[in-house]
Design a protein around this motif. Structure first.
Motif, mmCIF file in Angstrom:
data_model
loop_
_atom_site.group_PDB
_atom_site.id
_atom_site.type_symbol
_atom_site.label_atom_id
_atom_site.label_comp_id
_atom_site.label_asym_id
_atom_site.label_seq_id
_atom_site.Cartn_x
_atom_site.Cartn_y
_atom_site.Cartn_z
ATOM 1 N N VAL A 131 32.899 17.434 -8.447
ATOM 2 C CA VAL A 131 34.178 16.729 -8.392
ATOM 3 C C VAL A 131 34.261 16.011 -7.050
ATOM 4 O O VAL A 131 34.030 16.611 -6.000
ATOM 5 C CB VAL A 131 35.351 17.719 -8.541
ATOM 6 C CG1 VAL A 131 36.677 16.971 -8.442
ATOM 7 C CG2 VAL A 131 35.252 18.450 -9.860
ATOM 8 N N PHE A 132 34.560 14.713 -7.087
ATOM 9 C CA PHE A 132 34.582 13.916 -5.868
ATOM 10 C C PHE A 132 35.919 13.195 -5.745
ATOM 11 O O PHE A 132 36.529 12.821 -6.743
ATOM 12 C CB PHE A 132 33.431 12.915 -5.885
ATOM 13 C CG PHE A 132 32.104 13.585 -6.104
ATOM 14 C CD1 PHE A 132 31.470 14.231 -5.047
ATOM 15 C CD2 PHE A 132 31.531 13.631 -7.358
ATOM 16 C CE1 PHE A 132 30.269 14.891 -5.249
ATOM 17 C CE2 PHE A 132 30.333 14.290 -7.568
ATOM 18 C CZ PHE A 132 29.698 14.925 -6.518
ATOM 19 N N ALA A 133 36.333 13.033 -4.513
ATOM 20 C CA ALA A 133 37.635 12.415 -4.283
ATOM 21 C C ALA A 133 37.468 10.926 -4.055
ATOM 22 O O ALA A 133 36.450 10.459 -3.556
ATOM 23 C CB ALA A 133 38.309 13.052 -3.077
ATOM 24 N N GLY A 134 38.499 10.200 -4.413
ATOM 25 C CA GLY A 134 38.494 8.765 -4.173
ATOM 26 C C GLY A 134 39.868 8.317 -3.741
ATOM 27 O O GLY A 134 40.814 9.106 -3.725
ATOM 28 N N ALA A 135 39.988 7.044 -3.373
ATOM 29 C CA ALA A 135 41.276 6.547 -2.892
ATOM 30 C C ALA A 135 41.346 5.048 -3.110
ATOM 31 O O ALA A 135 40.332 4.385 -3.286
ATOM 32 C CB ALA A 135 41.445 6.862 -1.414
ATOM 33 N N CYS A 136 42.570 4.554 -3.077
ATOM 34 C CA CYS A 136 42.759 3.103 -3.034
ATOM 35 C C CYS A 136 42.468 2.660 -1.606
ATOM 36 O O CYS A 136 42.974 3.234 -0.650
ATOM 37 C CB CYS A 136 44.185 2.720 -3.404
ATOM 38 S SG CYS A 136 44.514 0.958 -3.181
ATOM 39 N N ALA A 137 41.617 1.634 -1.472
ATOM 40 C CA ALA A 137 41.217 1.225 -0.131
ATOM 41 C C ALA A 137 41.823 -0.107 0.289
ATOM 42 O O ALA A 137 41.550 -0.584 1.375
ATOM 43 C CB ALA A 137 39.695 1.139 -0.048
ATOM 44 N N ALA A 145 31.066 15.365 9.046
ATOM 45 C CA ALA A 145 31.028 14.152 8.247
ATOM 46 C C ALA A 145 30.012 14.259 7.132
ATOM 47 O O ALA A 145 30.082 13.552 6.139
ATOM 48 C CB ALA A 145 30.704 12.962 9.133
ATOM 49 N N CYS A 146 29.042 15.117 7.300
ATOM 50 C CA CYS A 146 27.971 15.187 6.320
ATOM 51 C C CYS A 146 28.372 15.950 5.074
ATOM 52 O O CYS A 146 27.600 16.080 4.141
ATOM 53 C CB CYS A 146 26.729 15.817 6.929
ATOM 54 S SG CYS A 146 25.966 14.693 8.091
ATOM 55 N N SER A 147 29.567 16.524 5.059
ATOM 56 C CA SER A 147 29.961 17.201 3.836
ATOM 57 C C SER A 147 31.391 16.802 3.525
ATOM 58 O O SER A 147 32.011 16.049 4.261
ATOM 59 C CB SER A 147 29.863 18.709 4.022
ATOM 60 O OG SER A 147 30.715 19.082 5.084
ATOM 61 N N GLY A 148 31.881 17.300 2.415
ATOM 62 C CA GLY A 148 33.260 17.000 2.069
ATOM 63 C C GLY A 148 33.305 16.093 0.861
ATOM 64 O O GLY A 148 32.456 15.223 0.686
ATOM 65 N N GLU A 149 34.341 16.297 0.035
ATOM 66 C CA GLU A 149 34.397 15.570 -1.222
ATOM 67 C C GLU A 149 34.754 14.103 -1.032
ATOM 68 O O GLU A 149 34.610 13.302 -1.933
ATOM 69 C CB GLU A 149 35.401 16.253 -2.157
ATOM 70 C CG GLU A 149 36.776 16.434 -1.532
ATOM 71 C CD GLU A 149 37.780 17.014 -2.515
ATOM 72 O OE1 GLU A 149 38.975 16.965 -2.228
ATOM 73 O OE2 GLU A 149 37.344 17.510 -3.572
ATOM 74 N N PHE A 150 35.236 13.719 0.178
ATOM 75 C CA PHE A 150 35.570 12.328 0.439
ATOM 76 C C PHE A 150 34.422 11.580 1.100
ATOM 77 O O PHE A 150 34.506 10.392 1.307
ATOM 78 C CB PHE A 150 36.777 12.242 1.390
ATOM 79 C CG PHE A 150 38.105 12.405 0.720
ATOM 80 C CD1 PHE A 150 38.759 11.300 0.206
ATOM 81 C CD2 PHE A 150 38.711 13.637 0.634
ATOM 82 C CE1 PHE A 150 39.996 11.434 -0.394
ATOM 83 C CE2 PHE A 150 39.953 13.781 0.033
ATOM 84 C CZ PHE A 150 40.597 12.673 -0.481
ATOM 85 N N SER A 151 33.381 12.284 1.536
ATOM 86 C CA SER A 151 32.488 11.705 2.531
ATOM 87 C C SER A 151 31.451 10.766 1.944
ATOM 88 O O SER A 151 30.868 11.019 0.892
ATOM 89 C CB SER A 151 31.782 12.820 3.295
ATOM 90 O OG SER A 151 30.914 12.261 4.237
ATOM 91 N N THR A 152 31.205 9.670 2.668
ATOM 92 C CA THR A 152 30.149 8.733 2.280
ATOM 93 C C THR A 152 28.776 9.273 2.646
ATOM 94 O O THR A 152 27.774 8.772 2.174
ATOM 95 C CB THR A 152 30.314 7.392 2.995
ATOM 96 O OG1 THR A 152 30.186 7.614 4.396
ATOM 97 C CG2 THR A 152 31.650 6.763 2.718
ATOM 98 N N LEU A 153 28.761 10.264 3.537
ATOM 99 C CA LEU A 153 27.472 10.718 4.060
ATOM 100 C C LEU A 153 26.989 11.985 3.366
ATOM 101 O O LEU A 153 26.029 12.614 3.805
ATOM 102 C CB LEU A 153 27.576 10.943 5.574
ATOM 103 C CG LEU A 153 27.930 9.659 6.345
ATOM 104 C CD1 LEU A 153 28.048 9.945 7.823
ATOM 105 C CD2 LEU A 153 26.921 8.575 6.087
#
Lengths: 339, 123, 847
Positions: free
Chosen positions: A206-212, A26-34
Motif C-alpha cells: 500500500v503506497f500513499a499519494g497526494a495532489c501535487a 528518506a529511504c523508507s516510508g509509504e510516501f517516499s520516492t527513494l
C-alpha cells in the motif's frame, strides 16, 4: 581566513550528522520516492543517486578550489593558469557533464513512456478528492475527454503488480496533479485535456499519494492511496467494486436518502445516484476516508457527516450536524458496512 | 560585403550565433508541437518532423561555424589583448566573444537535436 | 595626449578660484530640493535610494510572511495559520519577493550605480525614473496592503487558471489585485529597463568602447534586454486573464474552447528568464567586488560577456521545464531538457572566472568577499540541483515537491541575496561616504549562512520523502516532521542574521568619520565618488582608455576632480551630460536632463488609481482618472521634453564643441522609443502566439458556424494603415525639408487616417457578429484588433500633439524630435496592423 579548513570541516561534519539520519529516513516510508515500488520510480531513484554523487563531488571540488585560489599568492604563470582554469573548469568540464546528462536523460524517456499492456483506469481530480473508474476503454492515443463507463470508485486506486497500467487523467474544475511517489512521477490532471501516465508497480503493498498541484485551500488534504496487488486480486477487486452495495434496505439507506445525501453521492442498488461527490457503494471497504486523510471507521464517518469542515477545511460537502445524533450514527453504521 | 575578409564586428555579429540557436530551438519546438498537437495516435511515427529537425540542425551548425570562422580568421592575427581603448582592441574583443558564443551555440544546437534522435513519436 | 591644463572655456583649471566657481554652479544645478519639495526630486541618487529602501522594506515584509509559514509547518497538523491565511501568505511571499524585491532591487541599484560606472552625470530620463519608482511604490503598497484586509491574492505567485479565473473557486478581488497591481508594477519595470538600456548604450563616458565597459554595465544591458522580451508576454497574459475575469472572455476556460495551459506558457516565458533577470545582476555585483579584493583586473572579461549574453539567450528556451508534468510529448520535453542543461555552461564559466581572478590575484579579506564566498558555496548547490531537476524524468518526481523549494531557495539566496548583501556592503561608502561595520558583517554572515543551510538543506529530503509544495499542513505519517522542525529552526537563525545586517545598516552613524576617497582601492569609475558624495555625480566627464581607469590611467582621480575633462562647469545652470555613440562611445551631443518636478509623482499616482479603480470595477472613476493621467502625461511631455536650446552648440572643454539638440538615432528619445516598441511588439506577438496556439489545439479554428472578420473590412483597414503610415513618414520628411505647412497638413490627415483605420479594423468582427464571450476564437480575434486599434488611437493623439507642437513653434524643421519619434512609433504600429490583418483575415483562407 574566509574558508579555512577549520571552518569547513566542522561544517561538513554537522552536515553529515544531519544527512545520515535524514537519508536513512528518506529511504523508507509509504510516501517516499527513494523507496521505489515502480519501474519509473526505480529508474529515477537510481538517476538521483548517481547525480547526487556527482553533484557532491563537484561541490567539494569547487569549495576546495575556492579555498586554494584564495590563499595562494599569485605567481608568474598564474594568469595563464587562470585562463586555463576558466576554459577547462568553467566550459569544457560542464560541457562534457551536461552532454552526458542530456543523452542519458532524453534517452530514458521513451522507455518510461512505453505503451501499456494492462488495464486502463480513468482518474479525475476533483476538489478535493479523486474519482476513479476501473477498466475503461482506452486507446493508444490521448483522447479529448475521459472515457465514460468503467467501474466507479474513489480515492483508493488498485493496481496489478508487474503490468503497465494506463492512467488517463483529467479534471472538471481546476488543475490537480496525480502523484504516487513510490511508483512513478506525477502527471497533471487538467480541465479540458486528458493526460496519460503509464505506471508499472514492481512490488505489492500500500503506497500513499497526494495532489501535487495547488488546487485551493484544501490542497493539503487531497491525498490518495494506491494498493498494488497480484493481477488476479486486481480483477477480483474490480469485479467486487462493480457489484451493487451489500445492504440496500433498512433504516440506513432510508435516512441517507431522506437527508438528501443521494443528491451528491451514488450508492448503487439504492435510488441514490448523485455524481457530485465520491461513489459510496463500497465506501466501507476502503481503508481511508475523505481522500485518504482519515482512517475508515464508523466513528470518523459519523464525525465527517456531522462536521466535514472541521476535519477537512474547505471541503465542498456541507455539514449535517443539524440531523439528530442517532440518525447520523445509523447512516455512518450503514456506510461502514458497505464493504 | 567581405564575409571572409577583415570585417567590422558589431553587437549584431556578436549575437548572431545565439540568435541562430534560438531560431533552431523555436523551429524544432514548433514543428514537434504542431505534429503532436492532434494527440490522436501518440505512437505514430513522426519521421517527417525528425528529418526537418535534422536538416535545420545541419543548416544551423554550418551557419554558426561560419560565424565562428569569420571571427577566428581575424582574431588569430591580432596581437593586442583587447583591453585597451583602440579600434583594434574593440574588434579583437568582439571577435573573441563571438567565438565563445558560437561555441556555446554550436553545442546548444547539437544537444537540442538529440531528442529528435532518440524519440520517434509523440508519446 | 590632449592638454588637460586648459579647461572648458579656455580657463586655467589649475586656478582654485575658477574651480570653486564651477563647483558652485554645478552644485546649484544638481542640488536636491529641500523640505517638502524633496519628493519632487528626480536625480538618480535620490530616487535610487528610495527605490532600494522600498524594495528592502517589501523584502522584510515577505520575509516575515515566510517565518509565519515556517511556524505553521514546524510540527504536523499545526493550526497557527488557517489554510486560507497560509495560502495568502505563500502567494504574497512569492509575489513580493519576485516582483517587489528581486526585480526592483536590481533596477534600483542599477539606477544608482550605472551613471557612476559609466562616468555619466545622470541617466537620460530622470523624470521617467521617478515615475517608475512612484508606480512601483503605489502598486506595491496596494498589493501588499490587501493581505491586511484578508483580501490578499491566494492563487500562488503563478496564478494558474482556472483556479484563479473562476469566481466559484476563488471568490473576491484577490486575483484582480494581483493582476492589476502587478501589471502596473511590470510596466514600471519595463520603463526602468528602457532607461537602463538607453543609459548603457548612449551615456557612456567618451572613449568607453564596448570592450572597456564595466562588467556590471554588460549585465545591465543583457538583463534589461531580457526584461524587455520577458515581461511583455506576462503583460499580454495578464490582459487575457483580466478580460476573462471582468468580461468572461474564455481564454482559459475549456468549456468554451479556451485552455488553461496557454497561461502557463505565457507565464513561464516570462517566469524563467525572470530567474536569470534576478541572478545575473547579482553576479554582476560580484564581478565588481571580486577584482577589487583580488587586487587585479578580472581574468576572462570576454568569458563573462559570453556568459551574460549566452545566458540571456538560452534563458528564453527553458520555460517548459516548469511544465514537465503537463503531459507534453516527450520530444518537446527533450528540447527543454537539452536547453536547461546547456545553460549550466555559462553559469559555470561565471563561477570559474571569479575563481580564476582569485587565482591570479592576491585576495584580501573583506565582508563583501565573505558574502561572495558564502554565495558561491550556496549557489553551487542550487546550480547542481538545478541540473538535476532540469532532467525531465527526475523532475516528474521532484516537481512541485519540497525538493524544488529547496532548489529555488539555494539558487535565489545564494545567487541573489548573498551577492546583494555583498554589493550593499561594498557600495555603502560610495553612496553614504561611510562603511558598514565589518564586525557586524561577520556576525550577520554566519547566522545567515548556517541558518540558511539548516533551513533549506533538509527540504531536499522532505520533498523526496513525498511532501508536496504549497501544503498548509502535513500528516505525521508522512514522516517529514523532523526535517520540517529543523527547517523552521534554521529559518529563524537565518532571519536573525539578516536582522543584524539590517540593524547595522539603519543605526545612526553620526560620529563615524567619512572614509577616504576610494576606500577599497578599486579600479572602476564609480569610485571617483567624493566622500561625502556630491550631487553632480562626476566632477568632469572623463575620457576612458582602459577597463580600470583608477588603476590604469595615471593621475586619473586628480584630473577628474580638477575638472580637466569634459563639462567641468554648468554655465547655464542646467543639468547636462554627454551622449556618445553605441560601439565606440564617440561624443555625439550634450543632453540637458530635466530637474526636480512633481509631475512624475502626480502622473504615477493617477495611473495607479486607474488600476486600483479598475480592480473594484468602479468604471466611471477609472475612466475619469485615465483621462486625467493622460492629460498630466501630455502636460509633462509638452513642458519637459524636446526643448529647443537657446544656442545650437556648446563648448564642453578640451576643444570639443557638441550640438545641444539632435534627433533620430543620435537622440536618446529615439532609442527609448525604439526599445519600448520592441517590448510592445513582443506583447503583440504574444497575442498572435495565442491565436496560433489555439489553432493547433482545435481541429476547427475558426469553429464551425462562426465566421471570421471577413476579408473586406480588414483589407480596408490594412490599406488605411499603410496610407497613414506613409503620411506620417512623409510629414517627417517634408517638415525636415522646411515645408512646414505641407507637413502640418500631412499630420492632420494622418491623424484622421489613423482613426479611420482603427474604425475599419474594429468594424470587421463587429459586422460579422463575433461574440467574444461565446468562444475563444472570437475573443482572440477581438483582442488582436482592439490592441492594434488602440495603438492607432494613441498614434492619432501623438500626431495631434506633433501638430500642436509645430503650431506652437516648439517643433521646427531643425528641431524635429517629436515627429521623428512618432514616425518610429508608426513603423511598429504599421507592422503590427499588417500582421494582425494577415492573421485574422488571410490565415483562415490559407488553411
Amino acid at each position: 581566513m574566509i574558508l579555512s579548513a577549520k571552518v569547513i570541516l566542522p561544517r561538513l561534519r554537522v552536515f553529515a550528522a544531519l544527512l545520515v539520519p535524514a537519508m536513512a529516513a528518506a529511504c523508507s516510508g509509504e510516501f517516499s520516492t527513494l523507496d521505489p515500488a515502480g519501474l519509473e520510480a526505480d529508474r529515477v531513484a537510481v538517476l538521483f543517486w548517481v547525480m547526487l554523487a556527482g553533484a557532491f563531488a563537484i561541490w567539494i571540488f569547487v569549495i576546495v578550489l575556492c579555498r586554494s585560489v584564495v590563499v595562494r599568492a599569485p605567481r608568474e604563470n598564474s594568469e595563464r593558469q587562470a585562463r586555463r582554469l576558466i576554459l577547462w573548469g568553467g566550459a569544457v568540464f560542464p560541457g562534457v557533464v551536461v552532454t552526458a546528462l542530456v543523452v542519458f536523460g532524453v534517452g530514458m524517456m521513451p522507455e518510461l513512456r512505453r505503451p501499456a499492456d494492462g488495464p486502463t483506469i480513468a482518474v479525475s481530480g476533483e476538489r478535493f478528492w479523486w474519482r476513479i473508474a476501473y477498466d475503461v476503454e482506452g486507446g493508444p492515443g490521448v483522447v479529448r475527454n475521459l472515457p465514460a463507463g468503467g467501474v466507479p470508485s474513489a480515492n483508493e486506486i488498485w493496481l496489478p503488480v508487474g503490468r503497465r497500467t494506463e492512467i488517463l487523467l483529467s479534471s472538471p474544475d481546476v488543475i490537480h496533479s496525480f502523484w504516487i511517489p513510490a511508483i512513478a512521477g506525477k502527471m497533471d490532471a487538467i480541465p479540458g485535456r486528458v493526460t496519460r501516465l503509464v505506471v508499472e508497480p514492481t512490488r505489492t503493498g500500500v503506497f500513499a499519494g497526494a495532489c501535487a498541484e495547488y488546487c485551493g485551500d484544501t490542497h493539503a488534504q487531497m491525498r490518495l492511496r494506491a494498493v498494488v496487488v497480484p493481477e488476479e486480486d486486481y480483477a477480483a477487486h474490480v469485479a467486487a467494486q462493480a457489484e451493487p452495495a451489500a445492504v440496500t434496505e433498512g433504516p440506513g439507506p432510508e435516512l441517507f436518502l431522506r437527508s438528501g445525501c443521494g443528491a451528491c453521492h451514488t450508492v448503487r442498488g439504492t435510488p441514490a445516484d448523485g455524481l457530485v461527490g465520491p461513489d459510496l457503494t463500497h465506501v466501507g471497504g476502503r481503508s481511508t476516508l475523505a481522500a485518504a486523510i482519515l482512517p475508515m471507521s464508523v466513528e470518523t464517518l459519523a464525525d465527517f457527516i456531522r462536521s466535514p469542515q472541521h476535519l477537512k477545511p474547505g471541503v465542498e460537502m456541507p455539514g449535517f450536524g443539524m440531523l439528530p445524533e442517532r440518525e447520523i450514527e445509523i447512516i455512518a453504521e450503514w456506510l461502514g458496512s458497505l464493504e | 560585403m567581405h564575409f571572409f575578409g577583415r570585417t567590422p564586428d558589431t553587437l549584431w555579429t556578436l549575437i548572431a550565433a545565439p540568435a541562430i540557436w534560438a531560431i533552431h530551438f523555436l523551429a524544432s519546438y514548433v514543428a514537434a508541437a504542431y505534429a503532436c498537437a492532434p494527440n490522436a495516435d501518440i505512437f505514430r511515427d513522426i519521421g517527417g518532423v525528425r528529418v526537418f529537425i535534422g536538416i535545420a540542425t545541419v543548416v544551423s551548425l554550418v551557419l554558426i561555424a561560419l560565424f565562428f570562422y569569420r571571427a577566428w580568421r581575424d582574431w588569430r592575427r591580432r596581437t593586442t589583448g583587447g583591453d585597451r581603448g583602440t579600434r583594434q582592441d574593440q574588434e579583437g574583443f568582439l571577435e573573441f566573444a563571438t567565438m565563445l558564443l558560437a561555441s556555446l551555440s554550436f553545442l546548444g544546437v547539437l544537444l537540442d537535436a538529440t531528442p529528435a534522435l532518440f524519440i520517434v513519436d509523440c508519446r | 595626449m590632449m592638454n588637460r591644463e586648459e579647461g572648458a572655456t579656455g580657463l586655467d583649471q589649475n586656478d582654485p578660484e575658477v574651480r570653486r566657481g564651477q563647483e558652485e554652479r554645478l552644485r546649484k544645478a544638481w542640488a536636491a530640493p529641500a523640505g517638502w519639495r524633496y519628493l519632487s526630486s528626480v536625480n538618480n541618487t535620490e530616487v535610487g535610494l528610495w527605490y532600494v529602501g522600498t524594495a528592502m522594506i517589501f523584502m522584510l515584509f515577505a520575509g516575515v510572511l515566510a517565518l509565519g509559514m515556517r511556524v505553521q509547518l514546524a510540527v504536523p497538523e499545526n493550526d497557527f495559520l488557517s489554510a486560507d491565511l497560509y495560502s495568502q501568505f505563500f502567494t504574497m511571499h512569492g509575489t513580493v519577493m519576485m516582483f517587489l524585491f528581486a526585480i526592483p532591487i536590481f533596477e534600483s541599484l542599477s539606477l544608482i550605480l550605472l551613471p557612476q560606472l559609466l562616468g555619466s552625470r545622470e541617466l537620460p530620463f530622470p523624470r521617467v525614473t521617478a515615475f517608475a519608482f512612484w508606480c512601483f511604490f503605489v502598486g506595491g503598497v496596494f498589493v501588499c496592503g490587501s493581505i491586511f484586509f484578508g483580501a490578499g491574492p491566494k492563487g500562488g505567485w503563478f496564478m494558474y487558471p482556472p483556479l484563479t479565473t473562476q469566481e466559484r473557486f476563488t471568490p473576491g478581488y484577490g486575483p484582480d489585485i494581483w493582476l492589476l497591481g502587478l501589471s502596473f508594477i511590470e510596466i514600471a519595470a519595463l520603463v526602468a529597463a528602457v532607461e537602463l538600456i538607453v543609459g548603457t548604450l548612449k551615456c557612456r563616458a567618451p572613449g568607453m568602447r564596448l570592450n572597456l565597459m564595466p562588467l556590471y554595465a554588460w549585465y545591465v544591458l543583457v538583463v534589461a534586454g531580457m526584461i524587455l522580451f520577458a515581461f511583455p508576454p506576462l503583460i499580454a497574459g495578464d490582459i487575457l486573464f483580466e478580460l476573462e475575469r471582468l468580461f468572461g472572455w474564455p481564454f482559459f476556460d475549456p468549456s468554451r474552447g479556451g485552455d488553461p495551459i496557454l497561461w502557463q506558457h505565457l507565464f513561464w516565458i516570462f517566469g524563467h528568464p525572470e530567474v536569470y533577470v534576478i541572478f545575473l545582476p547579482a553576479i554582476a555585483l560580484l564581478a565588481m567586488v571580486v577584482p577589487t579584493f583580488a587586487r587585479r583586473p578580472i581574468v576572462g572579461y570576454s568569458w563573462v560577456v559570453l556568459a551574460a549574453v549566452g545566458t540571456g539567450f538560452i534563458s528564453f528556451g527553458l520555460w517548459v521545464h516548469h511544465m514537465y508534468t503537463t503531459g507534453l510529448p516527450a520530444i518537446s520535453l527533450g528540447f527543454f531538457t537539452a536547453a536547461s542543461e546547456v545553460v549550466a555552461i555559462p553559469t559555470g564559466v561565471q563561477i570559474f572566472v571569479f575563481l580564476a581572478t582569485c587565482l591570479a590575484g592576491r585576495v584580501i579579506y573583506s565582508v563583501p568577499m565573505l558574502f561572495a564566498a558564502g554565495a558561491l558555496a550556496i549557489f553551487v548547490i542550487g546550480g547542481l540541483t538545478g541540473v538535476m531537476v532540469a532532467m525531465a524524468p527526475f523532475d516528474w518526481q521532484a516537481h512541485d515537491s519540497y525538493f524544488v523549494v529547496a532548489h529555488l531557495h539555494y539558487v535565489l539566496i545564494g545567487g541573489m541575496l548573498f551577492p546583494v548583501v555583498a554589493g550593499i556592503h561594498y557600495y555603502w561608502p560610495m553612496i553614504f561616504g561611510k562603511t558598514l561595520s565589518a564586525r557586524a558583517g561577520w556576525y550577520a554572515f554566519w547566522p545567515m549562512f548556517i541558518g540558511f543551510n539548516i533551513a533549506f538543506f533538509p527540504m531536499h529530503f522532505s520533498g523526496l520523502m513525498g511532501m508536496p509544495r504549497r501544503v498548509w499542513t502535513y500528516p505525521e505519517e508522512m514522516g517529514v516532521a523532523l526535517p520540517n522542525l529543523i527547517s523552521t529552526i534554521g529559518a529563524f537563525i537565518f532571519a536573525a542574521g539578516f536582522l543584524i545586517f539590517v540593524l547595522d545598516a539603519v543605526r545612526p552613524r553620526k560620529n563615524q568619520p567619512y572614509e577616504k576617497r576610494n576606500p577599497w582601492n578599486a579600479g572602476t569609475l564609480e569610485w571617483l565618488a567624493e566622500m561625502p558624495g556630491e550631487a553632480w555625480g562626476v566632477r568632469s566627464v572623463p575620457i576612458i582608455e582602459t577597463r580600470y581607469p583608477l588603476w590604469q590611467q595615471p593621475n586619473f582621480i586628480k584630473d577628474v576632480s580638477a575638472g580637466r575633462f569634459y563639462l567641468p562647469d554648468a554655465e547655464e545652470g542646467r543639468r547636462e551630460t554627454i551622449i556618445t555613440s553605441v560601439l565606440a562611445a564617440e561624443p555625439e551631443c550634450v543632453v540637458r536632463v530635466p530637474g526636480p518636478s512633481h509631475v512624475p509623482l502626480v502622473a504615477a499616482v493617477l495611473s495607479g488609481l486607474v488600476f486600483i479603480f479598475a480592480t473594484f470595477h468602479w468604471w466611471l472613476l477609472t475612466g475619469a482618472t485615465a483621462i486625467a493621467a493622460g492629460a498630466v502625461i501630455i502636460f509633462w511631455l509638452w513642458r519637459g521634453t524636446a526643448e529647443i536650446p537657446e544656442k545650437p552648440t556648446k563648448d564642453v572643454g578640451l576643444g570639443l564643441t557638441l550640438p545641444l539638440y539632435r534627433s533620430g538615432p543620435a537622440s536618446v528619445g529615439w532609442w527609448a522609443m525604439f526599445i519600448t516598441m520592441f517590448g510592445d511588439l513582443t506583447a503583440f506577438l504574444s497575442f498572435l502566439f495565442g491565436y496560433y496556439y489555439f489553432f493547433t489545439l482545435h481541429a476547427d479554428f475558426p469553429p464551425p458556424g462562426t465566421e471570421g472578420p471577413g476579408v473586406f473590412w480588414p483589407s480596408v483597414a490594412a490599406g488605411l494603415f499603410v496610407a497613414t503610415w506613409l503620411a506620417v513618414e512623409l510629414s517627417k520628411r517634408t517638415n525636415r525639408s522646411g515645408r512646414v505647412t505641407a507637413a502640418r497638413l500631412l499630420m492632420a490627415m494622418a491623424a484622421v487616417g489613423a482613426l479611420a483605420a482603427a474604425g475599419a479594423l474594429l468594424w470587421g468582427p463587429h459586422a460579422t457578429g463575433l461574440d467574444p464571450v461565446a468562444h475563444v476564437y472570437p475573443a482572440t480575434v477581438w483582442v488582436i484588433v482592439i490592441w492594434v486599434a488602440l495603438h492607432a488611437a494613441i498614434g492619432c493623439v501623438m500626431l495631434l500633439y506633433c501638430l500642436a507642437r509645430s503650431l506652437a513653434g516648439r517643433m521646427t524643421p531643425d528641431h524635429d524630435k517629436d515627429i521623428s519619434n512618432v514616425t518610429l512609433y508608426w513603423h511598429f504600429t504599421g507592422l503590427q496592423a499588417l500582421l494582425a490583418v494577415a492573421t485574422v483575415s488571410l490565415f483562415p483562407l490559407a488553411v
